[in-house]
Enzyme design. Structure first.
Site, PDB file in Angstrom:
ATOM      1  N   GLU A   1      15.572  90.125  29.658  1.00  0.00           N
ATOM      2  CA  GLU A   1      17.002  90.377  29.437  1.00  0.00           C
ATOM      3  C   GLU A   1      17.405  91.760  29.946  1.00  0.00           C
ATOM      4  O   GLU A   1      18.494  91.939  30.498  1.00  0.00           O
ATOM      5  CB  GLU A   1      17.332  90.230  27.947  1.00  0.00           C
ATOM      6  CG  GLU A   1      17.075  88.845  27.372  1.00  0.00           C
ATOM      7  CD  GLU A   1      17.761  87.729  28.149  1.00  0.00           C
ATOM      8  OE1 GLU A   1      18.795  87.994  28.795  1.00  0.00           O
ATOM      9  OE2 GLU A   1      17.263  86.591  28.113  1.00  0.00           O
TER      10      GLU A   1
ATOM     11  N   HIS B   1      18.023  91.572  33.566  1.00  0.00           N
ATOM     12  CA  HIS B   1      19.381  91.097  33.877  1.00  0.00           C
ATOM     13  C   HIS B   1      20.363  92.266  33.843  1.00  0.00           C
ATOM     14  O   HIS B   1      21.246  92.379  34.699  1.00  0.00           O
ATOM     15  CB  HIS B   1      19.824  90.048  32.846  1.00  0.00           C
ATOM     16  CG  HIS B   1      19.385  88.657  33.155  1.00  0.00           C
ATOM     17  ND1 HIS B   1      19.576  88.074  34.392  1.00  0.00           N
ATOM     18  CD2 HIS B   1      18.774  87.716  32.385  1.00  0.00           C
ATOM     19  CE1 HIS B   1      19.105  86.834  34.370  1.00  0.00           C
ATOM     20  NE2 HIS B   1      18.612  86.596  33.181  1.00  0.00           N
TER      21      HIS B   1
END
Length: 304
Positions: A135, A138
């Site tokens: 994450e 990202h």
């Protein structure tokens, strides 16, 4: 390779928009449709973190939490952010037994990472670290911006397609061609949606690879993805079910009816991702889950 593929797909979507826009409304119609779609999506992107977190029922983890599991979770996310050269993001949890996670925020300075209580309960500390590294990748890759651009183009194409029946292609005598207009109305948004899904899948592969670099062990994420898929098939995420358009944000598809890695899937097949991560681990010379640099102790099952 993932970044290059994303640029190619974005170029394809841009060319599709320009071609359809000019065919239907000329330069003026194309410009107006793009402007409206861009304004709508930029507003959504600027406020995306607040909207998404509220719609998914996320609760912020306080900095001085007394919960040992959440305290260790915060410590690991902070350490991973430092390893990735990122500001420490805000940390949220969603109270649902389905294991899953996502990141949101318009840039690294306004980012948030989210884990479900199911993820923290089912995965080991190393596996959770692998997911959070994904994450954070990202965030570092600014994938929220990439997906906003694709959403802007897809929205503009959809708007143009709705005009196709009334202002669509004309024959040599200047008469409208409703059949061609209807075809554009149906096929153009479909083509844009397929490209958008392909970009989403490409960004997942890229985040897997970069996340593995951040946490230092691709096998953590590989093991986590297998557990997440099993859990996601067995448990319902009511927040995701109520907002299916946000399913692409999660690390694994949170909705029912998940399928293989096909044209209509927003996520790559888990088996493909795990295989790629294991290849990466081999290239890095890693053959075991243990990595004491990040987690000084191994905690199997629910930790805390």
């Amino acid at each position: 390779m993932g970044t290059a593929k994303t640029f190619v797909l974005l170029a394809m979507m841009t060319a599709l928009f320009a071609g359809i826009g000019y065919l239907i409304g000329g330069t003026l119609g194309m410009t107006l449709a793009f402007g409206v779609a861009a304004a709508m999506n930029i507003f959504a992107w600027w406020n995306s973190d607040k909207v998404v977190l509220r719609m998914q029922g996320a609760q912020e983890v306080p900095a001085e939490t007394s919960n040992p599991m959440l305290r260790a979770f915060r410590q690991d996310v902070a350490r991973l952010a430092e390893r990735g050269g990122l500001p420490e993001p805000k940390i949220y949890v969603i109270d649902t037994p389905q294991p899953n996670a996502f990141a949101t925020g318009r840039d690294p300075q306004h980012a948030a990472v989210v884990a479900t209580t199911g993820l923290l309960s089912v995965l080991t500390r190393e596996e959770v670290a692998g997911v959070m590294a994904h994450e954070l990748a990202h965030v570092k890759n600014r994938d929220t911006l990439t997906m906003t651009v694709t959403a802007t183009l897809a929205g503009a194409i959809g708007m143009l397609a709705n005009f196709a029946v009334f202002f669509g292609p004309r024959d040599s005598e200047g008469r409208s061609n409703p059949i061609a207009g209807l075809a554009i109305m149906i096929l153009a948004p479909l083509a844009a949606g397929l490209v958008q899904m392909a970009i989403s899948r490409s960004r997942e592969y890229e985040a897997d690879a970069h996340g593995a670099e951040i946490c230092g062990n691709p096998l953590w994420l590989a093991s986590a993805l297998e557990k997440i898929e099993r859990g996601a098939r067995a448990q319902i995420n009511p927040y995701a079910e109520r907002s299916p358009a946000m399913a692409h944000m999660y690390i694994s598809n949170p909705l029912n009816g998940r399928g293989p890695d096909n044209l209509f899937s927003t996520h790559p097949a888990t088996a493909n991702r795990v295989e790629a991560l294991r290849r990466l681990a081999g290239e890095m010379g890693i053959s075991a889950m243990r990595n004491p640099e990040l987690t000084p102790r191994r905690t199997a099952g629910p930790w805390g």
